[in-house]
Design an enzyme around this catalytic site. Structure first.
Site, PDB file in Angstrom:
ATOM      1  N   GLU A  22      29.862 -11.583 106.357  1.00  0.00           N
ATOM      2  CA  GLU A  22      31.139 -10.783 105.969  1.00  0.00           C
ATOM      3  C   GLU A  22      32.261 -11.801 105.581  1.00  0.00           C
ATOM      4  O   GLU A  22      32.132 -13.049 106.116  1.00  0.00           O
ATOM      5  CB  GLU A  22      31.553 -10.141 107.230  1.00  0.00           C
ATOM      6  CG  GLU A  22      32.205 -10.820 108.329  1.00  0.00           C
ATOM      7  CD  GLU A  22      31.487 -12.015 109.049  1.00  0.00           C
ATOM      8  OE1 GLU A  22      30.401 -12.129 109.003  1.00  0.00           O
ATOM      9  OE2 GLU A  22      32.086 -12.680 109.807  1.00  0.00           O
TER      10      GLU A  22
ATOM     11  N   SER B  53      44.065 -24.572 110.509  1.00  0.00           N
ATOM     12  CA  SER B  53      42.833 -24.237 110.281  1.00  0.00           C
ATOM     13  C   SER B  53      42.661 -24.119 108.849  1.00  0.00           C
ATOM     14  O   SER B  53      41.221 -24.032 108.488  1.00  0.00           O
ATOM     15  CB  SER B  53      42.688 -22.760 111.069  1.00  0.00           C
ATOM     16  OG  SER B  53      43.680 -21.761 110.402  1.00  0.00           O
TER      17      SER B  53
ATOM     18  N   LYS C 132      35.834 -23.036 108.845  1.00  0.00           N
ATOM     19  CA  LYS C 132      34.559 -21.994 108.670  1.00  0.00           C
ATOM     20  C   LYS C 132      33.472 -22.950 108.320  1.00  0.00           C
ATOM     21  O   LYS C 132      32.427 -22.496 109.069  1.00  0.00           O
ATOM     22  CB  LYS C 132      34.941 -21.118 107.807  1.00  0.00           C
ATOM     23  CG  LYS C 132      36.232 -20.131 107.969  1.00  0.00           C
ATOM     24  CD  LYS C 132      35.793 -19.123 109.127  1.00  0.00           C
ATOM     25  CE  LYS C 132      36.945 -18.355 109.541  1.00  0.00           C
ATOM     26  NZ  LYS C 132      36.949 -17.556 111.001  1.00  0.00           N
TER      27      LYS C 132
HETATM   28  C1  FEV Z   1      35.013 -14.439 109.219  1.00  0.00           C
HETATM   29  C2  FEV Z   1      36.269 -13.614 108.916  1.00  0.00           C
HETATM   30  C3  FEV Z   1      37.705 -14.340 109.048  1.00  0.00           C
HETATM   31  C4  FEV Z   1      38.081 -15.251 107.936  1.00  0.00           C
HETATM   32  N1  FEV Z   1      38.851 -16.211 108.049  1.00  0.00           N
HETATM   33  C5  FEV Z   1      39.510 -16.320 109.162  1.00  0.00           C
HETATM   34  C6  FEV Z   1      40.593 -17.285 109.389  1.00  0.00           C
HETATM   35  C7  FEV Z   1      41.211 -17.676 110.345  1.00  0.00           C
HETATM   36  C8  FEV Z   1      40.902 -16.696 111.600  1.00  0.00           C
HETATM   37  O1  FEV Z   1      39.672 -16.701 112.198  1.00  0.00           O
HETATM   38  P1  FEV Z   1      39.234 -17.146 113.433  1.00  0.00           P
HETATM   39  O2  FEV Z   1      39.615 -18.952 113.352  1.00  0.00           O
HETATM   40  O3  FEV Z   1      37.756 -16.970 113.710  1.00  0.00           O
HETATM   41  O4  FEV Z   1      40.173 -16.577 114.594  1.00  0.00           O
HETATM   42  C9  FEV Z   1      42.038 -18.684 110.801  1.00  0.00           C
HETATM   43  N2  FEV Z   1      42.418 -19.722 109.820  1.00  0.00           N
HETATM   44  C10 FEV Z   1      41.616 -19.355 108.462  1.00  0.00           C
HETATM   45  C11 FEV Z   1      42.120 -20.569 107.456  1.00  0.00           C
HETATM   46  C12 FEV Z   1      40.723 -18.232 108.361  1.00  0.00           C
HETATM   47  O5  FEV Z   1      40.387 -18.115 107.121  1.00  0.00           O
HETATM   48  C13 FEV Z   1      37.551 -15.244 106.569  1.00  0.00           C
HETATM   49  O6  FEV Z   1      36.497 -14.290 105.844  1.00  0.00           O
HETATM   50  O7  FEV Z   1      37.728 -16.301 105.610  1.00  0.00           O
END
Ligand code: FEV
Length: 388
Positions: free
Chosen positions: A104, A371, A82
């Site tokens: 968010e 991720s 992120k």
């Molecule tokens: C934007 C809201 C999604 C969130 N997280 C999604 C997330 C995801 C899925 O989000 P995407 O990569 O955007 O599909 C995959 N791996 C981890 C470690 C994540 O935290 C958050 O709020 O942290």
């Protein structure tokens, strides 16, 4: 801002001036060497990029088939992919003279990454988070507070990501002049899905050069979990024009797509408009958004990025799903075989690897986007394993 018939800008007129200003700012930044230099500097010295492309020898042996490589986004500062997107968007916010940051969050990883860049760049920060997610991602709630963010609990709907995004969009429309909305995935009105993709594409660009350096050729397949779809498109995008590179997006299958309790927007949804863009989503015959379900807060979202909807229709990417139980099983295998505790979101990609790797020869080079790390999920996993 269209991906085939998907994407676009379905927003209130009051937002259009800011959206157009953001599009201009982003278009300029993309070609501005100074912006790119700043971005590279923070990606390097602050985030800690490049993230390793690690050969998972024990997982490879365990599954007895394809050679498995992990793209270690969980080693980034804050513990997920992120931050790649948040650095880019906060630099834009500064350039636009914005005084306030909102976001968010579901899993809290985007919330923490947003609070992190807001602290580093000296901007006040408000994070909208559903009460269901506040309950299941408590370590991230505390991290956001330590970083100085104000958290606004969202009680509407299922108290998860969709509801948090609804409230963030409302705040944004109200405070359009001084506020920058850092959207955390490839959703929202154009230019957000393309902009977030571009900021996450550093994952795929690095993977490409790392695999060429290690093995002298491109990977054979790429696997990533898909919530809104930002980590997946970030890994896939630089390879879209390499037809021999297979791509697999893994949606949250919850209790099973047939059960109706899932978050598989592509496999279990239909085209519609949500959060400013046309995509695939979970809706009933009246077009009412139906509740998503997933053990993982970050995949618990009834929509998906419009570029994924398009790649699905073009059949360039294969979208599958993994259930809560399959993710929990893969979660444990990763811990025990590689000594890596993945996020529950990431475990969905690993569940697909468990199904697919054994059917492939050792020469097949498979890259998985790791991720995020799983510290945030400790109590949730303990609870679910306790049920076993
Ligand atoms: C934007 C809201 C999604 C969130 N997280 C999604 C997330 C995801 C899925 O989000 P995407 O990569 O955007 O599909 C995959 N791996 C981890 C470690 C994540 O935290 C958050 O709020 O942290």
């Amino acid at each position: 801002g269209l991906f085939g018939s998907f994407g676009g800008r379905f927003v209130a007129e009051t937002l259009m001036p800011l959206i157009l200003e953001l599009q201009d700012e982003y278009t300029t930044a993309k070609n501005d060497p100074e912006f790119q230099r700043q971005l590279a500097y923070f990606q390097g010295d602050y985030v800690g990029r490049p993230s390793p492309l690690y050969f998972a020898e024990r997982l490879t042996e365990h599954f007895g088939g394809a050679s498995i490589y992990l793209k270690r986004e969980e080693l980034n500062h804050t513990g997920a992919h992120k931050i790649n997107n948040c650095i880019g968007q906060v630099l834009l916010a500064k350039q636009m003279g914005k005084k306030r940051i909102i976001a968010e969050t579901g899993a809290g990883m985007h919330g923490v990454a947003t609070a992190t860049v807001a602290a580093r760049f000296g901007l006040p920060c408000v994070i909208y988070m559903g009460t269901t997610d506040i309950e299941r991602q408590q370590t991230n709630v505390f991290r956001m507070k330590l970083l100085g963010a104000e958290i606004i609990p969202v009680t509407s709907g299922t108290g998860t990501l969709k509801d948090a995004m609804n409230e963030a969009l409302r705040d944004w429309v109200t405070n359009v002049d001084d506020t920058f909305y850092i959207i955390g995935t490839v959703a929202g009105p154009h230019p957000y899905p393309a902009m977030v993709r571009d900021f996450q594409a550093v994952i795929g660009h690095e993977t490409r050069s790392q695999m060429l350096e290690k093995k002298g050729r491109l990977p054979d397949s790429l696997v990533a979990c898909v919530g809104g779809g930002s980590n997946a498109i970030g890994l896939f995008y630089p390879f879209l024009d390499d037809p021999d590179v297979q791509m697999i997006g893994v949606e949250a299958g919850g209790k099973g797509v047939k059960s109706g309790l899932h978050a598989a927007s592509l496999n279990g949804g239909t085209p519609g408009v949500l959060h400013g863009n046309r995509t695939y989503l979970l809706q009933n015959e009246d077009g009412q958004i139906t509740d998503a379900h997933s053990i993982s807060a970050g995949l618990d979202y009834p929509g998906i990025g419009p570029e994924h909807a398009w790649l699905h229709e073009q059949k360039r990417v294969e979208y599958v799903s993994a259930t809560d139980d399959e993710a929990l099983e893969a979660f444990q295998v990763c811990c025990r075989q590689e000594g890596i505790i993945p996020a529950l979101e990431t475990a969905h990609a690993l569940a697909e690897v468990a199904k697919r790797a054994p059917t492939l020869p050792r020469e097949h080079l498979m890259v998985i986007n790791l991720s995020g790390r799983g510290d945030k999920d400790m109590t949730s996993v303990a609870h679910h394993l306790g049920d076993k």
